[in-house]
Write a protein that holds these residues in place. Structure first.
Motif, PDB file in Angstrom:
ATOM      1  N   HIS A 110       1.112 -90.184   1.957  1.00 20.26           N
ATOM      2  CA  HIS A 110       0.599 -91.219   1.048  1.00 20.26           C
ATOM      3  C   HIS A 110      -0.822 -91.681   1.428  1.00 20.26           C
ATOM      4  O   HIS A 110      -1.661 -91.936   0.545  1.00 20.26           O
ATOM      5  CB  HIS A 110       1.588 -92.397   1.103  1.00 20.26           C
ATOM      6  CG  HIS A 110       1.260 -93.539   0.218  1.00 20.26           C
ATOM      7  ND1 HIS A 110       1.661 -93.610  -1.090  1.00 20.26           N
ATOM      8  CD2 HIS A 110       0.575 -94.688   0.453  1.00 20.26           C
ATOM      9  CE1 HIS A 110       1.238 -94.743  -1.630  1.00 20.26           C
ATOM     10  NE2 HIS A 110       0.584 -95.416  -0.713  1.00 20.26           N
ATOM     11  N   HIS A 114      -4.258 -91.454  -0.763  1.00 21.76           N
ATOM     12  CA  HIS A 114      -5.170 -92.557  -1.112  1.00 21.76           C
ATOM     13  C   HIS A 114      -6.625 -92.101  -0.922  1.00 21.76           C
ATOM     14  O   HIS A 114      -7.485 -92.369  -1.757  1.00 21.76           O
ATOM     15  CB  HIS A 114      -4.909 -93.783  -0.233  1.00 21.76           C
ATOM     16  CG  HIS A 114      -3.945 -94.774  -0.836  1.00 21.76           C
ATOM     17  ND1 HIS A 114      -4.148 -95.337  -2.081  1.00 21.76           N
ATOM     18  CD2 HIS A 114      -2.792 -95.308  -0.361  1.00 21.76           C
ATOM     19  CE1 HIS A 114      -3.152 -96.181  -2.345  1.00 21.76           C
ATOM     20  NE2 HIS A 114      -2.311 -96.174  -1.328  1.00 21.76           N
ATOM     21  N   GLY A 141      -1.759-102.090   1.508  1.00 20.75           N
ATOM     22  CA  GLY A 141      -0.880-103.180   1.916  1.00 20.75           C
ATOM     23  C   GLY A 141      -0.319-102.962   3.318  1.00 20.75           C
ATOM     24  O   GLY A 141       0.005-103.908   4.024  1.00 20.75           O
ATOM     25  N   ASP A 171      -2.185-110.936   1.328  1.00 15.25           N
ATOM     26  CA  ASP A 171      -0.891-111.382   0.782  1.00 15.25           C
ATOM     27  C   ASP A 171      -0.318-112.575   1.546  1.00 15.25           C
ATOM     28  O   ASP A 171       0.244-113.493   0.955  1.00 15.25           O
ATOM     29  CB  ASP A 171       0.115-110.217   0.778  1.00 15.25           C
ATOM     30  CG  ASP A 171      -0.331-109.088  -0.139  1.00 15.25           C
ATOM     31  OD1 ASP A 171      -1.191-109.331  -1.006  1.00 15.25           O
ATOM     32  OD2 ASP A 171       0.174-107.956   0.019  1.00 15.25           O
ATOM     33  N   GLY A 184      -3.129-110.512  -3.178  1.00 10.52           N
ATOM     34  CA  GLY A 184      -4.513-110.010  -3.165  1.00 10.52           C
ATOM     35  C   GLY A 184      -5.245-110.205  -4.494  1.00 10.52           C
ATOM     36  O   GLY A 184      -6.330-110.810  -4.526  1.00 10.52           O
ATOM     37  N   ASP A 188      -8.528-112.667  -5.288  1.00  8.64           N
ATOM     38  CA  ASP A 188      -9.712-112.059  -5.920  1.00  8.64           C
ATOM     39  C   ASP A 188     -10.144-112.900  -7.128  1.00  8.64           C
ATOM     40  O   ASP A 188     -11.319-113.258  -7.273  1.00  8.64           O
ATOM     41  CB  ASP A 188      -9.316-110.632  -6.356  1.00  8.64           C
ATOM     42  CG  ASP A 188     -10.502-109.786  -6.814  1.00  8.64           C
ATOM     43  OD1 ASP A 188     -11.594-110.348  -6.982  1.00  8.64           O
ATOM     44  OD2 ASP A 188     -10.305-108.570  -7.009  1.00  8.64           O
ATOM     45  N   GLY A 275      -5.099-100.073  -2.132  1.00  7.00           N
ATOM     46  CA  GLY A 275      -4.985-101.222  -3.025  1.00  7.00           C
ATOM     47  C   GLY A 275      -6.088-102.262  -2.873  1.00  7.00           C
ATOM     48  O   GLY A 275      -6.586-102.793  -3.870  1.00  7.00           O
ATOM     49  N   ASN A 279     -10.397-104.777  -4.912  1.00  7.88           N
ATOM     50  CA  ASN A 279     -10.990-106.121  -4.823  1.00  7.88           C
ATOM     51  C   ASN A 279     -12.443-106.120  -5.321  1.00  7.88           C
ATOM     52  O   ASN A 279     -13.278-105.358  -4.844  1.00  7.88           O
ATOM     53  CB  ASN A 279     -10.930-106.592  -3.361  1.00  7.88           C
ATOM     54  CG  ASN A 279     -11.457-107.994  -3.204  1.00  7.88           C
ATOM     55  OD1 ASN A 279     -12.645-108.205  -3.008  1.00  7.88           O
ATOM     56  ND2 ASN A 279     -10.572-108.969  -3.324  1.00  7.88           N
ATOM     57  N   ASP A 307      -1.278 -98.053  -5.743  1.00  7.45           N
ATOM     58  CA  ASP A 307      -0.386 -96.887  -5.689  1.00  7.45           C
ATOM     59  C   ASP A 307      -0.268 -96.196  -7.052  1.00  7.45           C
ATOM     60  O   ASP A 307      -0.109 -96.850  -8.076  1.00  7.45           O
ATOM     61  CB  ASP A 307       0.995 -97.321  -5.186  1.00  7.45           C
ATOM     62  CG  ASP A 307       0.962 -97.609  -3.698  1.00  7.45           C
ATOM     63  OD1 ASP A 307      -0.062 -97.289  -3.058  1.00  7.45           O
ATOM     64  OD2 ASP A 307       1.950 -98.146  -3.174  1.00  7.45           O
TER      65      ASP A 307
HETATM   66  O1  KG4 Z   1      -2.302 -99.198  -1.821  1.00 10.70           O
HETATM   67  P1  KG4 Z   1      -1.370-100.232  -2.322  1.00 10.70           P
HETATM   68  O2  KG4 Z   1      -1.154-100.347  -3.818  1.00 10.70           O
HETATM   69  O3  KG4 Z   1       0.036-100.102  -1.664  1.00 10.70           O
HETATM   70  C1  KG4 Z   1       0.192 -99.698  -0.325  1.00 10.70           C
HETATM   71  O4  KG4 Z   1       0.126 -98.475  -0.068  1.00 10.70           O
HETATM   72  O5  KG4 Z   1       0.329-100.621   0.513  1.00 10.70           O
HETATM   73  O6  KG4 Z   1      -1.915-101.632  -1.770  1.00 10.70           O
HETATM   74  C2  KG4 Z   1      -1.284-102.847  -2.045  1.00 10.70           C
HETATM   75  C3  KG4 Z   1      -2.133-103.971  -1.467  1.00 10.70           C
HETATM   76  C4  KG4 Z   1      -1.456-105.339  -1.548  1.00 10.70           C
HETATM   77  O7  KG4 Z   1      -1.556-105.958  -0.287  1.00 10.70           O
HETATM   78  C5  KG4 Z   1      -2.304-106.076  -2.589  1.00 10.70           C
HETATM   79  O8  KG4 Z   1      -2.367-107.467  -2.408  1.00 10.70           O
HETATM   80  C6  KG4 Z   1      -3.655-105.438  -2.377  1.00 10.70           C
HETATM   81  O9  KG4 Z   1      -3.369-104.070  -2.184  1.00 10.70           O
HETATM   82  N1  KG4 Z   1      -4.541-105.604  -3.536  1.00 10.70           N
HETATM   83  C7  KG4 Z   1      -5.645-106.385  -3.513  1.00 10.70           C
HETATM   84  C8  KG4 Z   1      -6.190-106.357  -4.822  1.00 10.70           C
HETATM   85  N2  KG4 Z   1      -5.393-105.539  -5.595  1.00 10.70           N
HETATM   86  C9  KG4 Z   1      -4.389-105.101  -4.778  1.00 10.70           C
HETATM   87  N3  KG4 Z   1      -6.199-107.096  -2.512  1.00 10.70           N
HETATM   88  C10 KG4 Z   1      -7.306-107.781  -2.800  1.00 10.70           C
HETATM   89  N4  KG4 Z   1      -7.889-107.814  -4.024  1.00 10.70           N
HETATM   90  C11 KG4 Z   1      -7.369-107.120  -5.053  1.00 10.70           C
HETATM   91  N5  KG4 Z   1      -7.962-107.141  -6.252  1.00 10.70           N
END
Ligand code: KG4
Ligand code: ZN
Length: 338
Positions: A110, A114, A141, A171, A184, A188, A275, A279, A307
């Motif tokens: 994974h 990314h 995350g 988070d 997150g 933002d 993720g 931001n 994701d």
């Molecule tokens: O990559 P992802 O979708 O899942 C994992 O592989 O963990 O990342 C999820 C993370 C969460 O902590 C979420 O709060 C954060 O990405 N995230 C953000 C934003 N969109 C998603 N953090 C800050 N600003 C954002 N706009």
């Protein structure tokens, strides 16, 4: 020759499927899981059940939109890292499909996927793709990593968080001020109308290219607790400034290490992924640092930052070209490393 790959992603709380043909994206479908919002975090057991319900419809949608039926050359799936029960659903589905269609099975990490989300393009899209070697700041995350990518399938981890990931810091801080999960995107949004210099939080003094966010998180918790003692309405009266300030601190920690690595490794080809790369302020600041430092900056589109299965299908495509297949005895790995 046409090479069509189906990608499946079920590592956390999104069930996703995508089709990539000759390296180009044809469809990208995702079913989120609203159920976790009520609990302030992902409940693994509920995630597995929802994956089981969603996987067939999502795969059908991805095939439909791409105009495909059974004419795919391989099935790629997320082997890890992630939640074991969630990974098991995607892994078992991919194994079954590979056996039924007699096509190769391709496991995908994974985190690696990314990073390769920076290579997702549509057929006639004119996109500036990263050149090797490039430096990738992977912020999700569960992970915060600095990786040198010297080819599609060659990565070197040079630094990572020693405790919380950047997404976790977002988070957890969001939770402290009563925002929903995942916080997150809420931080933002509120930060857009706030002053990033309103409050200061001390930065961690970690050496090398490693990161730490747990100190920042604790400092934030104490700061809010102390201010509430003086003013019970402190959060609601200052939410924009609070969000802008904590966001600013997290981003500064990330950028300081990225700049250090770029200078010391002599790499100006820079990418972000994961993720947190969705931001808006991180995107703005990395672009402005890039202008100042003559970087060539690569940022995945929003739908490929968080994701998704397009990144699994693209990674599967490059593994397929290298004939790197998995056997039917492959098992998911919750703690798979890059
Ligand atoms: O990559 P992802 O979708 O899942 C994992 O592989 O963990 O990342 C999820 C993370 C969460 O902590 C979420 O709060 C954060 O990405 N995230 C953000 C934003 N969109 C998603 N953090 C800050 N600003 C954002 N706009
Ligand atoms: Zn992820």
């Amino acid at each position: 020759m046409i090479t069509t790959i189906l990608g499946i992603e079920t590592s956390c709380d999104d069930t996703a499927a995508a089709i990539v043909e000759n390296g180009y994206i044809l469809s990208n479908k995702i079913a989120g899981q609203e159920v976790h919002k009520w609990y302030g975090g992902v409940i693994p057991e509920l995630a597995s059940r929802a994956h089981q319900q969603n996987i067939i419809p999502v795969v059908e949608q991805a095939l439909d939109e791409a105009g495909k039926t059974k004419d795919i050359n391989a099935v790629a799936f997320t082997r890890g890292p992630g939640l074991m029960g969630a990974l098991l659903v995607g892994t078992s589905f991919a194994k079954g499909l590979s056996l039924a269609l007699n096509i190769p099975l391709i496991e995908v990490n994974h985190l690696h996927a990314h990073i390769l989300s920076n290579f997702i393009i549509k057929k006639d899209e004119n996109k500036n793709l990263p050149e090797f070697p490039f430096l990738c700041l992977l912020v999700s995350g569960g992970h915060t990593q600095l990786v040198i990518v010297s080819d599609y399938l060659e990565t070197e981890l040079i630094g990572q968080s020693l405790d919380d990931a950047a997404g976790e810091a977002f988070d957890k801080c969001a939770k402290v001020v009563g925002l929903p999960y995942p916080g997150g995107p809420f931080i933002d949004n509120y930060a857009k109308n706030g002053d990033p210099g309103a409050y200061n939080f001390s930065k961690p003094g970690i050496k090398n290219y490693d990161f730490s966010f747990s100190g920042l998180k604790t400092a934030f918790l104490y700061f809010i607790r102390d201010r509430i003692k003086e003013d019970r309405e402190f959060i609601s009266n200052n939410l924009n400034n609070i969000c802008a300030s904590i966001q600013n601190s997290i981003i500064t920690v990330l950028l300081d290490k990225l700049i250090k690595a770029s200078e010391e490794k002599g790499i100006k080809e820079i990418a972000i992924a994961g993720g947190v790369s969705a931001n808006s302020e991180l995107r703005r600041r990395i672009i402005s640092e890039g202008v100042k430092r003559h970087w060539n900056v690569h940022i995945p589109e929003f739908e490929y930052s968080t994701d998704n299965a397009a990144m699994i299908a693209v990674t599967g495509y490059y593994k397929y070209l290298g004939r790197i297949y998995s056997n039917q005895d492959v098992t998911p790995s919750a703690r798979l490393k890059i």
